[in-house]
Design a protein around this motif. Sequence first.
Motif, PDB file in Angstrom:
ATOM      1  N   VAL A   1      12.386  20.726  14.921  1.00  0.00           N
ATOM      2  CA  VAL A   1      13.840  20.513  14.951  1.00  0.00           C
ATOM      3  C   VAL A   1      14.161  19.093  15.412  1.00  0.00           C
ATOM      4  O   VAL A   1      15.065  18.441  14.881  1.00  0.00           O
ATOM      5  CB  VAL A   1      14.515  21.553  15.878  1.00  0.00           C
ATOM      6  CG1 VAL A   1      15.963  21.179  16.159  1.00  0.00           C
ATOM      7  CG2 VAL A   1      14.446  22.937  15.243  1.00  0.00           C
TER       8      VAL A   1
ATOM      9  N   SER B   1      20.520  20.451  13.025  1.00  0.00           N
ATOM     10  CA  SER B   1      19.420  20.365  13.986  1.00  0.00           C
ATOM     11  C   SER B   1      19.929  20.448  15.418  1.00  0.00           C
ATOM     12  O   SER B   1      19.321  21.106  16.269  1.00  0.00           O
ATOM     13  CB  SER B   1      18.638  19.066  13.770  1.00  0.00           C
ATOM     14  OG  SER B   1      18.076  19.017  12.466  1.00  0.00           O
TER      15      SER B   1
ATOM     16  N   SER C   1      20.822  23.994  16.004  1.00  0.00           N
ATOM     17  CA  SER C   1      19.588  24.756  16.164  1.00  0.00           C
ATOM     18  C   SER C   1      19.025  24.567  17.570  1.00  0.00           C
ATOM     19  O   SER C   1      18.606  25.530  18.229  1.00  0.00           O
ATOM     20  CB  SER C   1      18.556  24.294  15.126  1.00  0.00           C
ATOM     21  OG  SER C   1      17.296  24.874  15.363  1.00  0.00           O
TER      22      SER C   1
ATOM     23  N   SER D   1      21.313  26.378  20.045  1.00  0.00           N
ATOM     24  CA  SER D   1      21.177  27.815  19.864  1.00  0.00           C
ATOM     25  C   SER D   1      19.870  28.325  20.469  1.00  0.00           C
ATOM     26  O   SER D   1      19.838  29.357  21.143  1.00  0.00           O
ATOM     27  CB  SER D   1      21.228  28.153  18.372  1.00  0.00           C
ATOM     28  OG  SER D   1      20.992  29.520  18.141  1.00  0.00           O
TER      29      SER D   1
ATOM     30  N   MET E   1      16.889  29.534  15.894  1.00  0.00           N
ATOM     31  CA  MET E   1      16.717  28.146  15.472  1.00  0.00           C
ATOM     32  C   MET E   1      16.665  27.971  13.957  1.00  0.00           C
ATOM     33  O   MET E   1      16.912  26.872  13.454  1.00  0.00           O
ATOM     34  CB  MET E   1      15.469  27.566  16.134  1.00  0.00           C
ATOM     35  CG  MET E   1      15.580  27.541  17.655  1.00  0.00           C
ATOM     36  SD  MET E   1      14.189  26.771  18.513  1.00  0.00           S
ATOM     37  CE  MET E   1      14.571  25.032  18.239  1.00  0.00           C
TER      38      MET E   1
ATOM     39  N   TYR F   1      20.270  26.419  10.122  1.00  0.00           N
ATOM     40  CA  TYR F   1      19.946  25.780   8.839  1.00  0.00           C
ATOM     41  C   TYR F   1      20.362  26.674   7.672  1.00  0.00           C
ATOM     42  O   TYR F   1      20.840  26.191   6.637  1.00  0.00           O
ATOM     43  CB  TYR F   1      18.448  25.470   8.760  1.00  0.00           C
ATOM     44  CG  TYR F   1      17.995  24.415   9.738  1.00  0.00           C
ATOM     45  CD1 TYR F   1      18.236  23.059   9.504  1.00  0.00           C
ATOM     46  CD2 TYR F   1      17.333  24.764  10.911  1.00  0.00           C
ATOM     47  CE1 TYR F   1      17.829  22.088  10.411  1.00  0.00           C
ATOM     48  CE2 TYR F   1      16.917  23.803  11.833  1.00  0.00           C
ATOM     49  CZ  TYR F   1      17.169  22.466  11.567  1.00  0.00           C
ATOM     50  OH  TYR F   1      16.768  21.507  12.472  1.00  0.00           O
TER      51      TYR F   1
ATOM     52  N   GLY G   1      22.847  31.918  16.827  1.00  0.00           N
ATOM     53  CA  GLY G   1      22.735  30.889  15.797  1.00  0.00           C
ATOM     54  C   GLY G   1      23.915  30.877  14.844  1.00  0.00           C
ATOM     55  O   GLY G   1      24.409  29.811  14.455  1.00  0.00           O
TER      56      GLY G   1
ATOM     57  N   SER H   1      26.889  27.939  14.840  1.00  0.00           N
ATOM     58  CA  SER H   1      27.014  27.200  13.584  1.00  0.00           C
ATOM     59  C   SER H   1      28.436  27.244  13.054  1.00  0.00           C
ATOM     60  O   SER H   1      28.973  26.222  12.597  1.00  0.00           O
ATOM     61  CB  SER H   1      26.052  27.780  12.533  1.00  0.00           C
ATOM     62  OG  SER H   1      24.711  27.684  12.953  1.00  0.00           O
TER      63      SER H   1
END
Length: 246
Positions: free
Chosen positions: A96, A115, A118, A121, A173, A177, A219, A223
């Motif tokens: 990451v 990133s 992530s 999180s 993580m 994404y 996550g 996000s």
Amino acid sequence: MRGFFIFVLWFSYVVNAFAGSSSNLLKTYKKDVFYTVKGLKANKNSLLTFGGLLGFSFFLDKGTRTYVLNHQNTTLKNTADFTNYFGSGYILFPAVTALGTWGFLNNNYKLLEASVTSFESGLTAGLLTIGIKIAVGRKRPYGTDNPFRFKPFKKDTLFHSFPSGHTVMAWSMITPYAVYYKQPLLYLIPLSVNFARVYKNKHWLSDTVMSSGIGLAVGYFFSKRHLNKKIVLLPSKNNLMVGVRF
């Protein structure tokens, strides 16, 4: 979870590097946590469904463990050994960091933001997991054939089965994404870690179910908040600062 502490040390370094902007960073983090809690409260039906699934998984623990132990083979063992790395802090944290650095150096702010999310999180879910592990004190399957053995607040890692740290890290993580790039296939990565932890007899099935819920929730909501508010790391003259892009 040893790799997680490397992550924490790196986080401390980053916060110090922010100098005068560190207060903004921590304020943003606090709002992210509140947003996540609020989001969970607003999705009561989902929580109830997950609670039912988790409860049901407890009654599948013993049978699943027995089935897996009776169906070991070289191919699946090698697969589990490989996918297990995707939940390791020694792999995830440097990966990451590298992706975020690459995004920053190449002006790919979407990759940088994903990133950073992530990173944040994983930190949050990891800390939460450590607390739950210690408080619950569930015995790992390689130490007993009874999934209902608990000794809360034991220091021995043999009693740190619930939830799975590897699985939490993978879900928390990888999810950012998947959300940023709208790629649900990325969830196959943390799912493979679920499989590895059960197949290697390190965790009960319900351990990984709980871990998936924690990692996915943290996550996802982190996000969503960052995407909605367009929270980014902005380069300044001497350091970095948290900002909102319009």
